[in-house]
Design an enzyme around this catalytic site. Structure first.
Site, PDB file in Angstrom:
ATOM      1  N   GLY A  30       0.871  -1.153   0.000  1.00 14.32           N
ATOM      2  CA  GLY A  30       0.000   0.000   0.000  1.00 14.32           C
ATOM      3  C   GLY A  30       0.907   1.201   0.000  1.00 14.32           C
ATOM      4  O   GLY A  30       1.476   1.543   1.026  1.00 14.32           O
ATOM      5  N   THR A  31       1.085   1.806  -1.112  1.00 12.00           N
ATOM      6  CA  THR A  31       1.941   2.971  -1.162  1.00 12.00           C
ATOM      7  C   THR A  31       1.771   3.690  -2.489  1.00 12.00           C
ATOM      8  O   THR A  31       1.191   3.162  -3.431  1.00 12.00           O
ATOM      9  CB  THR A  31       3.427   2.563  -0.992  1.00 12.00           C
TER      10      THR A  31
END
Lengths: 216, 248
Positions: free
Chosen positions: A15-16
């Protein structure tokens, strides 16, 4: 949109949202600051994903955090050794190559991709992408991470080669803000590092100072 | 109220296909026994993994779509028209299974026509959207359809409703759908403003679709646009070599 065959789904993505952009005289490398577990728990609201591998070379990670930390630690050591042997700061391409060798030779076990950006005397500002399988390419700008899918259109439309430092800061901040707005596993503050011949500057834009778009 | 007929034809497995419009076996789509796993024919139904978009403005709506239909890696139709009329001033943009969305649009078009005659006036966009939603929600397990309903009516002017997979219904000023839509959320969020004119909306839609088509392998071909207002419908096409281009 949750059921059709998704050609984008080639592997696990942290998640980035990360990106690096070349401008006139330097590069800006930027990321969000959220680390999450399973997409439903934010394990760290203020993690710094911009890792300094040498004085004027930074990299940011997409993929498994553990793999990325192991690889960058190794790369940092190899680069500092290399720069002592050469008696000169390493080239950005050398840093990217070191990461690429590690990613490619261990491609079966690892799940991490990198964006490397920096400045060196030979070629000036450069941006390199090392993908998860170990491919290395140089680009004027590059985006990565799960949040990057939402800003391909924006980045394609708004990027111009040879922007000024302020334009580039604005472009990076906007792009990261838009991605954070649509990706639930990206969030927090926007970290940016501006690398030029003169040095390195770390810029942080806190959540409440991020630009607001029409629906907010 | 729905049309009902039996079509005695056989599919490639030699199974009888019985087709009713009010049953889950939609036209040409699902045989009565699911094919064996690994059966190559099961993987390649024509689908519109696509990019579709609709924008409201004061006085109407602008809708747009790409034109690619794929069966696996083959582009079955490179000039598809995904903007389907369901009534004089109400259109839908189709994404997902080509067969499913065509069948749903035909069924809703029939129901709307009938309803409009009963009412003795043009139907509301909200009615059309609700008919789509009812069908998509009721048969959600069998269908693969993401639809955007847009049009103009006398009561609320231009409206855009989105009915994504699963059968939700929500009204939005701007809506995008299909596989290519992920790539343009950032562009849409940053470039949309309220109070745009029809020309600004057309240009905004064309730009967004061009960006999506550049990044999404399942979207491509030409950009089809339509503007729906009280005065009527204006359709246009932007060919491949006339698409807006961006420096990257």
């Amino acid at each position: 949109m949750d059921r059709p065959p998704n050609p984008q789904n080639t592997g696990v993505s942290t998640g980035t949202t990360i990106l690096a952009v070349k401008f006139n005289g330097g590069v800006i490398i930027g990321s969000d600051s959220r680390a999450s577990i399973g997409g439903s728990y934010v394990s760290n609201k203020m993690i710094n994903k911009l890792i300094q591998v040498h004085d004027k070379i930074f990299c940011c990670i997409a993929g498994s955090l553990a793999d990325a930390q192991a690889v960058t630690k190794m790369a940092k050591f190899q680069l500092s050794f290399h720069s002592i042997q050469m008696e000169a700061p390493p080239l950005v391409k050398a840093a990217a190559s070191v990461l690429k060798e590690l990613c490619y030779n261990n491609r079966e076990e690892l799940q991490a991709g990198f964006i490397t950006a920096g400045w060196d005397r030979k070629r000036g500002p450069q941006v390199y992408t090392v993908s998860m399988g170990g491919m290395l390419i140089s680009q004027p700008f590059t985006i990565g991470g799960s949040g990057s899918t939402f800003i391909y259109g924006y980045a394609d439309a708004k990027f111009k080669p040879d922007m000024s430092r302020e334009e580039c800061l604005q472009f990076t901040t906007n792009a990261l803000t838009l991605a954070i707005g649509r990706d639930n596993v990206s969030g927090g503050v926007v970290h940016m590092v501006v690398i030029t011949e003169d040095g390195v500057e770390h810029v942080v834009v806190p959540g409440d100072k991020l630009p607001k778009f029409h629906d907010e | 109220m729905l049309k009902c007929f039996t079509d005695n034809r056989f599919n490639t497995h030699g199974q009888r296909l019985t087709v009713h419009f009010d049953s889950p076996n939609l036209y040409g789509a699902v045989p009565e026994v699911s094919p064996a796993k690994g059966d190559p024919s099961s993987a390649h139904r024509p689908i519109n993994t696509t990019t579709i978009m609709a924008v409201e403005f004061d006085g109407g709506v602008v809708i747009g779509a790409d034109s690619r239909t794929t069966t696996g890696a083959y582009i079955a139709n490179r000039v598809t028209d995904k903007l389907t009329k369901v009534h004089e001033r109400i259109f839908c943009c189709r994404s997902g299974s080509a067969a499913d969305t065509q069948a749903i649009a035909e069924a809703v078009s029939y129901q709307l026509g009938f309803h409009s005659i009963e009412l003795d006036e043009p139907p509301l966009v909200q009615t059309a959207a609700n008919l789509f939603k009812q069908m998509c929600y009721r048969y959600r397990e069998e269908l693969m359809a993401g639809i955007i309903v847009a049009g103009w009516d006398k009561r609320k002017g231009g409206q855009v409703y989105t009915v994504p997979m699963g059968g939700m219904l929500v009204r939005q000023p701007v809506s995008v759908g299909g596989s290519g839509s992920s790539y343009i959320y950032g562009f849409i969020d940053s470039n949309y403003k309220t109070g745009m004119t029809k020309e600004e909306c057309l240009r905004f839609t064309a730009d967004a679709l061009a960006l999506a088509m550049e990044r999404d392998g399942s979207s491509g071909g030409v950009v089809r646009l339509a503007a729906i207002t009280e005065a009527g419908l204006e359709r246009s096409v932007i060919l491949g070599n006339q698409l807006p281009s961006f420096s990257a």
